[in-house]
Structures are given as C-alpha cells and as structure tokens.
Motif scaffolding. Structure first.
Motif, PDB file in Angstrom:
ATOM      1  N   UNK A   1       0.689  -0.911   0.082  1.00 57.59           N
ATOM      2  CA  UNK A   1       0.147   0.145   0.095  1.00 57.59           C
ATOM      3  C   UNK A   1       0.776   1.527   0.544  1.00 57.59           C
TER       4      UNK A   1
ATOM      5  N   UNK B   1       2.436   2.990  -2.954  1.00 58.04           N
ATOM      6  CA  UNK B   1       0.987   2.642  -4.512  1.00 58.04           C
ATOM      7  C   UNK B   1       1.029   4.249  -4.850  1.00 58.04           C
ATOM      8  N   UNK B   2       1.338   5.490  -4.054  1.00 66.84           N
ATOM      9  CA  UNK B   2       1.652   6.821  -5.068  1.00 66.84           C
ATOM     10  C   UNK B   2       2.868   6.988  -5.533  1.00 66.84           C
TER      11      UNK B   2
ATOM     12  N   UNK C   1       2.671   7.689  -9.621  1.00 63.84           N
ATOM     13  CA  UNK C   1       1.353   7.309 -10.036  1.00 63.84           C
ATOM     14  C   UNK C   1       1.097   8.130 -11.559  1.00 63.84           C
TER      15      UNK C   1
ATOM     16  N   UNK D   1       2.082   5.683 -13.965  1.00 63.52           N
ATOM     17  CA  UNK D   1       1.311   4.632 -14.639  1.00 63.52           C
ATOM     18  C   UNK D   1      -0.749   5.414 -14.454  1.00 63.52           C
ATOM     19  N   UNK D   2      -1.328   6.325 -14.808  1.00 64.00           N
ATOM     20  CA  UNK D   2      -2.476   6.094 -14.809  1.00 64.00           C
ATOM     21  C   UNK D   2      -2.467   7.073 -15.982  1.00 64.00           C
ATOM     22  N   UNK D   3      -2.747   6.318 -16.698  1.00 62.86           N
ATOM     23  CA  UNK D   3      -2.938   7.531 -18.702  1.00 62.86           C
ATOM     24  C   UNK D   3      -3.756   6.655 -18.772  1.00 62.86           C
ATOM     25  N   UNK D   4      -4.389   7.573 -19.087  1.00 61.03           N
ATOM     26  CA  UNK D   4      -6.349   7.688 -20.347  1.00 61.03           C
ATOM     27  C   UNK D   4      -5.685   6.848 -21.643  1.00 61.03           C
ATOM     28  N   UNK D   5      -6.524   5.543 -21.666  1.00 63.44           N
ATOM     29  CA  UNK D   5      -6.409   4.541 -23.089  1.00 63.44           C
ATOM     30  C   UNK D   5      -5.990   5.549 -24.593  1.00 63.44           C
ATOM     31  N   UNK D   6      -6.323   6.354 -24.465  1.00 68.96           N
ATOM     32  CA  UNK D   6      -5.862   7.182 -25.441  1.00 68.96           C
ATOM     33  C   UNK D   6      -4.243   8.358 -25.566  1.00 68.96           C
TER      34      UNK D   6
ATOM     35  N   UNK E   1      -2.401   6.600 -23.668  1.00 66.27           N
ATOM     36  CA  UNK E   1      -0.916   5.937 -23.799  1.00 66.27           C
ATOM     37  C   UNK E   1      -0.880   5.267 -25.432  1.00 66.27           C
TER      38      UNK E   1
ATOM     39  N   UNK F   1     -13.727  -0.066 -21.487  1.00 67.70           N
ATOM     40  CA  UNK F   1     -12.115  -0.324 -21.523  1.00 67.70           C
ATOM     41  C   UNK F   1     -11.602   1.346 -21.237  1.00 67.70           C
ATOM     42  N   UNK F   2     -12.227   2.528 -21.485  1.00 67.17           N
ATOM     43  CA  UNK F   2     -12.198   3.916 -21.813  1.00 67.17           C
ATOM     44  C   UNK F   2     -11.983   4.481 -20.867  1.00 67.17           C
TER      45      UNK F   2
ATOM     46  N   UNK G   1     -12.410   5.725 -16.210  1.00 67.47           N
ATOM     47  CA  UNK G   1     -11.656   5.263 -15.459  1.00 67.47           C
ATOM     48  C   UNK G   1     -12.939   4.454 -14.014  1.00 67.47           C
TER      49      UNK G   1
ATOM     50  N   UNK H   1      -9.148  -0.187  -3.405  1.00 70.77           N
ATOM     51  CA  UNK H   1      -8.661   1.108  -2.440  1.00 70.77           C
ATOM     52  C   UNK H   1      -8.935   2.319  -2.915  1.00 70.77           C
TER      53      UNK H   1
ATOM     54  N   UNK I   1      -6.995   5.030  -4.304  1.00 74.05           N
ATOM     55  CA  UNK I   1      -7.101   5.628  -4.986  1.00 74.05           C
ATOM     56  C   UNK I   1      -7.274   4.577  -6.441  1.00 74.05           C
TER      57      UNK I   1
ATOM     58  N   UNK J   1      -8.927   5.823  -9.823  1.00 72.43           N
ATOM     59  CA  UNK J   1      -8.800   6.613 -10.750  1.00 72.43           C
ATOM     60  C   UNK J   1      -8.243   6.006 -12.124  1.00 72.43           C
ATOM     61  N   UNK J   2      -7.928   4.096 -11.718  1.00 70.42           N
ATOM     62  CA  UNK J   2      -7.166   3.737 -12.592  1.00 70.42           C
ATOM     63  C   UNK J   2      -8.151   2.914 -13.372  1.00 70.42           C
ATOM     64  N   UNK J   3      -7.680   2.746 -15.037  1.00 67.75           N
ATOM     65  CA  UNK J   3      -8.864   1.772 -16.337  1.00 67.75           C
ATOM     66  C   UNK J   3      -8.377   0.445 -16.134  1.00 67.75           C
TER      67      UNK J   3
ATOM     68  N   UNK K   1      -7.748  -1.830 -17.495  1.00 69.60           N
ATOM     69  CA  UNK K   1      -7.148  -2.828 -18.280  1.00 69.60           C
ATOM     70  C   UNK K   1      -5.889  -3.060 -17.170  1.00 69.60           C
ATOM     71  N   UNK K   2      -5.772  -2.339 -16.228  1.00 72.79           N
ATOM     72  CA  UNK K   2      -4.794  -2.033 -15.058  1.00 72.79           C
ATOM     73  C   UNK K   2      -5.287  -3.147 -13.950  1.00 72.79           C
TER      74      UNK K   2
END
Ligand SMILES: Nc1ncnc2c1ncn2[C@@H]1O[C@H](COP(=O)(O)OP(=O)(O)O)[C@@H](O)[C@H]1O
Ligand SMILES: [Mg+2]
Lengths: 296, 259
Positions: free
Chosen positions: A1, A4-5, A8, A11-16, A18, B102-103, B105, B139, B141, B144-146, B148-149
């Motif tokens: 845990x 996790x940050x 970050x 890691x968190x990119x929108x699919x487009x 990405x 998939x698109x 969050x 969590x 957090x 914010x994930x998509x 696919x993660x």
C-alpha cells in the motif's frame, strides 16, 4: 500500500494518451507524421510561398531540367515543363487541389457518413436493415467506378470531381461506423450503462464513441488514400480538373508525351502522389496499431 | 413474511428473422414462477442452453419478457423504466473483462449509476464511490485506474461495487465465478456472503459448481430446456434429488471430484 503513489503519474494514463505514448516510440511513424504535417502546412500556405504565380509562363526557359542536373537553374528548382511553367510552384499549388481537396471531401463525408452510420447503428429493425442492404449494394461498386458514373451525369470538372468523390466515400464511412456502433451496442458494458438508466445520447458519448476511435482512424486513412487516387485518376483521365489547374493527376496526363524528352515533368508529380499516399498510410496504420495496443 | 421478489409465469421466446418475411421463435424459458425472501440466496442451475442467462436477463430488464410479471415488494416492474428498476435489482455479468468500459476510469464507471439515479452532490458521490471500493476490498486510489490495469478478480470486485452502489434489494449474478481461478473465487464468495450479511441483500446466482451452490444458497432451482424441473431448499434438493436431470447434474460433478 505504501508505494502505491510512487510513479502514479506515469502509470495512470488514459487509454488514448497511452496510445499516443506508444505511437511516439514508433520512429518511422513519427517521421511520417511530421511529413504529413509539412504537407498540410504546404497546402494551407502554398500560394504565399510558391516562387511563381500559378499561371506564370517563362517562354525563355522551356523544359529546363531540375537544378541538380546539368543545365539546370536554381531559380527553377525542379525544372520547367514544355510551356515554361515552374514545376515546384505547380506542385505546391497542386497540393491544394489534390491533397487539400481530398482532405476536405474526406472531412465532410466523415461528418455526414458517420452521422448516418451512428443513427442507423443506434436504431434497430426495419430502417436499419434497409440501410444495411442499400449500403452493401453501393459498396460492391468500386469507388472510382462510382465516381466516374457520377461524373458522367454531372459532367467533367474539378468541383464535380470533389462532389463525386464525396458521394462515393459516404457509404464507406456510413457502413463502417454503422457496423462498429452495432457491434458495440451488444457489448456488456453498454448493456450495463443502459441498465443504469443512461439515455442513448449518454451511451453514445461515453460508451460507444471512445471505443470506436480505431474505426474512425482506419476508415479516414482508407478514405484519404482512395480520395487522392480518385481525384488524380479522374484528372489523369481528363474527367477531373482541367489545365491550367495544376492538379497532380492532370499534370501527369498533360506531360505524358514528354516522358522521354523531359522525364522529370512526369516523375515529379508522380512522386508527389506516391509520397503523399505513403505517409498517410504509415501514419494511419501506426495510429491504428497504437490504439489497439493501448487497449490492453 | 412477504417475499421481496415474486415472479409469476414469466416466459421468453426469441424471435429470429430469416429474410424479410419468415420468422422463427425459440423458447428460452417457458412460464416460470418462484419467490425469493429478503436476505436469501437463490441458485439457478442447469446445463448450458437451459435458459438460465435468459431468465437472469429478463429479471434485470436486459431483455423484455414475452409474458408474465416480476414484482418487487409487491410492485410490478413491468410499468417501471430502467431508472426505477435499477435501484431495486442489479445485474453482475459473467465476464468482467467485457462488462467494464475499457475507456472509463473505475471512478467514472461507479459514479454513472449515482449520477443518473440520485440527486447527490459531486462530493457525496465521491464518498459513495470510495466507500463502495473499500467495501469490496479495493483501495480509494483504484478510482483513477482504468479496467486494463486490474486483474480479473479485481474487475469482478468493481462489478460487484457497481451493483452495490445503488443499495439495491436484489442482485442477480450470472456465472460470475466461472472465469476466476480457485483462490480468487473463494475470496469473492466470502465477500459476497459478508456483503449479504451486512446489507441483507437477496442474491440470485446462476452457477455451475454444485459444491459452491450448496455453500452459498438457501433455495435452488434446477432448469432443463427452459422448464423448472425441480426446486426447493438447497440442502434438501441436493441431498435427495427427485428428478433425473438433478441426479445427472450431481453425478457429473461427483465424477469430476473423484478424478
Ligand atoms: N439473443 C438470442 N437470440 C436467439 N436465441 C437465443 C438468444 N440468447 C439465447 N438464445 C437461446 O435461448 C436458449 C437459452 O439460452 P441461455 O439463456 O443463454 O441458456 P444458458 O445460460 O442456460 O446457457 C438457448 O437455446 C439459446 O440458443
Ligand atoms: Mg449462460
């Protein structure tokens, strides 16, 4: 845990986003993209940077070879044709007619064709099935043939060429978008959205459109290629733009008889067509792959 | 005690068009009737093609039934639109990889039912979303994930959170355990049992594994070719099966256990 940050943002990119990140790793794709942007800029500001006006003829410099060949002159960088027109200027003006015209027609048919496709795809029953069968029939005719048929009704000319290409491209977009929307509608995340009480407009905005970007990209690539080929082919056949308009296909047919005497007058417009189509396809295919890879 | 769900002579037949004028109708399930009490779990078992998924879809409004009625707390759902139905009865789909956009969050996926069905403020919605995530063992957090993660077990947790977030009375789950590996599966089963105990939700589980069915369900319905061939309290039915179909299902799986 605890960790996790860390990283970050990365890691968190929108699919487009990405997909765009993946595309940037593709060197050939990036080179092609810059080339495409260059052609686009050339199309827009061409008239201001071309060394000579469009109808400028220099009778004292007929059939000058390109500047890097013997007898060539720097102020006719790519040489001249049999009427003493500067080839560089002609090709720059031609970009507006060939590439710009194709770009506009594709943009318009993308808008209208997608709208029809989306409406057809979201509706069901009789209208959808009639649309489907009608489009299948239309699409079994090659677009160039369809364009020639339309030209034969409207008469030759540059504007009619664009109109014909526009009409020939419409079913392409409509069908592809119709298919994609229809396939998308049966997916479970759309059903889940519908069960949440979402309106069709919301389903379209958040559920369907973000997931069919790949269809838009690949269809636009195909359409741009086929629009350029159709415009130049019609020009070459004498059905499209007429001289003095320096449309690339028209330039080709105009100088065909000079192919042995002054090969550059044929090669250079031909190269312009070839290179433009090549970079459009490299960019389109690269984007498509990146979008598909960005999904997983 | 009045049942939270009562289904009366519900049936569905699909109409398939062949060409322009001829059509054929396929019966997914014949008129079926059953009831479910609050806080209880009903298992629907049967071989594939017996109409289990169609029944689950008809209950949640994915497909409109051909005849019959569905009453929740005595109110007929036929006259209600999705909006009123989805606060009462929610569905979890079989495959978590295709049931999450998939698109989008995770936070957006969970927020959309709140946005469409409640008058909560933006902040209250965020709180509900993180509560729901924590409730299913994820969590804050993760909002914010998509998709696919996430692993497929985590995705199925998100799907459960999406079902829970409107605080429904009934959750229908169509073979949600089938695509998960054994360890993840037992975690999810325990999660479902916990949630059920806390919130007194009724579950309808379409399931294949009779061992799990015995563990989690109070009542059972055995379906065959669209008909209910046997029903009753789970322990009774599985210990003393009356119908050949039930016996055959049990036998098939016992053979599998012995291997
Ligand atoms: N969309 C559909 N259109 C036509 N027939 C369908 C459709 N969905 C299911 N069926 C038919 O309904 C029957 C029941 O299917 P289903 O409810 O999926 O069973 P199960 O979930 O028990 O495997 C099957 O015979 C199947 O072929
Ligand atoms: Mg099924």
């Amino acid at each position: 845990m605890a960790n996790h940050n860390v990283f970050r943002e990365e890691h968190i990119r929108s699919p487009l986003a990405h997909s765009w990140f993946l595309y940037q790793q593709n060197t050939i794709g990036m080179v092609a993209l810059w080339a495409l942007i260059f052609v686009l800029i050339l199309t827009v500001i061409g008239p201001w940077i071309a060394p000579y006006p469009m109808d400028h003829k220099d009778v004292s410099a007929l059939l000058k070879a390109p500047s890097w060949v013997e007898h060539g002159e720097v102020h006719f960088f790519l040489g001249t044709d049999d009427l003493g027109r500067d080839l560089l200027s002609q090709i720059i003006y031609g970009a507006q007619l060939t590439f710009g015209g194709a770009f506009l027609t594709v943009a318009l048919s993308l808008l209208l064709g997608s709208a029809i496709g989306i409406i057809g795809g979201m509706s069901s029953g009789m209208q959808a099935s009639i649309l489907h069968h009608f489009l299948d029939t239309l699409l079994s005719i090659p677009s160039l043939l369809l364009a020639i048929i339309i030209i034969s009704v409207l008469g030759p000319g540059y504007f009619n060429t664009l109109l014909a290409v526009f009409l020939a491209l419409l079913p392409l977009f409509t069908r592809a978008v119709y298919r994609a929307v229809h396939d998308e509608l049966n997916k479970e995340y759309i059903i889940a959205l519908r069960l949440d009480g979402a309106t069709p407009l919301r389903i379209l905005r958040y559920g369907i459109l973000p997931n069919i970007v790949e269809t838009f990209v690949s269809q636009t690539t195909r359409a741009l290629t086929s629009a350029i080929l159709d415009i130049t082919a019609l020009g070459f056949l004498g059905l499209g733009a007429q001289r003095p308009l320096p449309e690339w296909g028209t330039m080709l047919s105009d100088t065909m008889e000079l192919v042995f005497l002054a090969p550059w007058t044929v090669t250079l417009p031909g190269m312009a067509i070839l290179v433009t189509i090549l970079i459009i396809n490299i960019v389109g295919e690269g984007l498509r792959q990146a979008i598909l890879k960005g999904m997983d | 005690m009045i049942p939270v769900l009562s289904v009366n002579k519900l049936s569905k037949s699909y109409v398939q068009h062949h060409g322009l004028f001829s059509k054929k109708s396929i019966t997914a399930f014949a008129p079926v009737s059953f009831e479910l009490e609050q806080g209880k779990t009903l298992a629907i078992v049967g071989e594939s093609g017996s109409g289990k998924s169609s029944l689950a879809k008809a209950l949640t409004g994915v497909i409109t039934p051909s005849s019959g009625s569905i009453c929740i707390d005595g109110i007929n759902m036929a006259d209600k639109d999705h909006k009123q139905r989805c606060c009462q009865i929610r569905m979890i789909f079989q495959d978590p990889t295709t049931s999450l956009n998939p698109r989008s969050q995770i936070g957006r996926i969970l927020k959309s039912p709140l946005l469409l069905n409640t008058e909560l403020s933006e902040q209250e919605m965020d709180i509900r979303v993180s509560d729901a995530l924590r409730q299913v063992g994820l969590l804050t957090e993760h909002a914010q994930f998509y998709p696919r993660m996430l692993s497929s077990g985590q995705k199925q947790r998100v799907a459960l959170a999406r079902a829970l977030i409107l605080k429904p009375k009934i959750i229908v789950a169509d073979e949600v355990l089938a695509t998960l590996d054994v360890s993840v599966r037992s975690q999810l089963i325990n999660l479902i049992l916990d949630v059920q105990r806390e919130q007194n939700i009724s579950f309808i589980m379409v399931a294949y594994n009779l061992g799990i069915v015995r563990h989690i369900s109070d009542e059972i319905i055995v379906m065959h070719e669209g008909h209910i061939v046997e029903s009753g309290p789970t322990a009774e039915v599985l210990d003393n099966p009356q119908h050949t179909i039930t016996q055959r299902l049990l036998m098939n799986q016992q053979v599998q256990f012995r291997k």
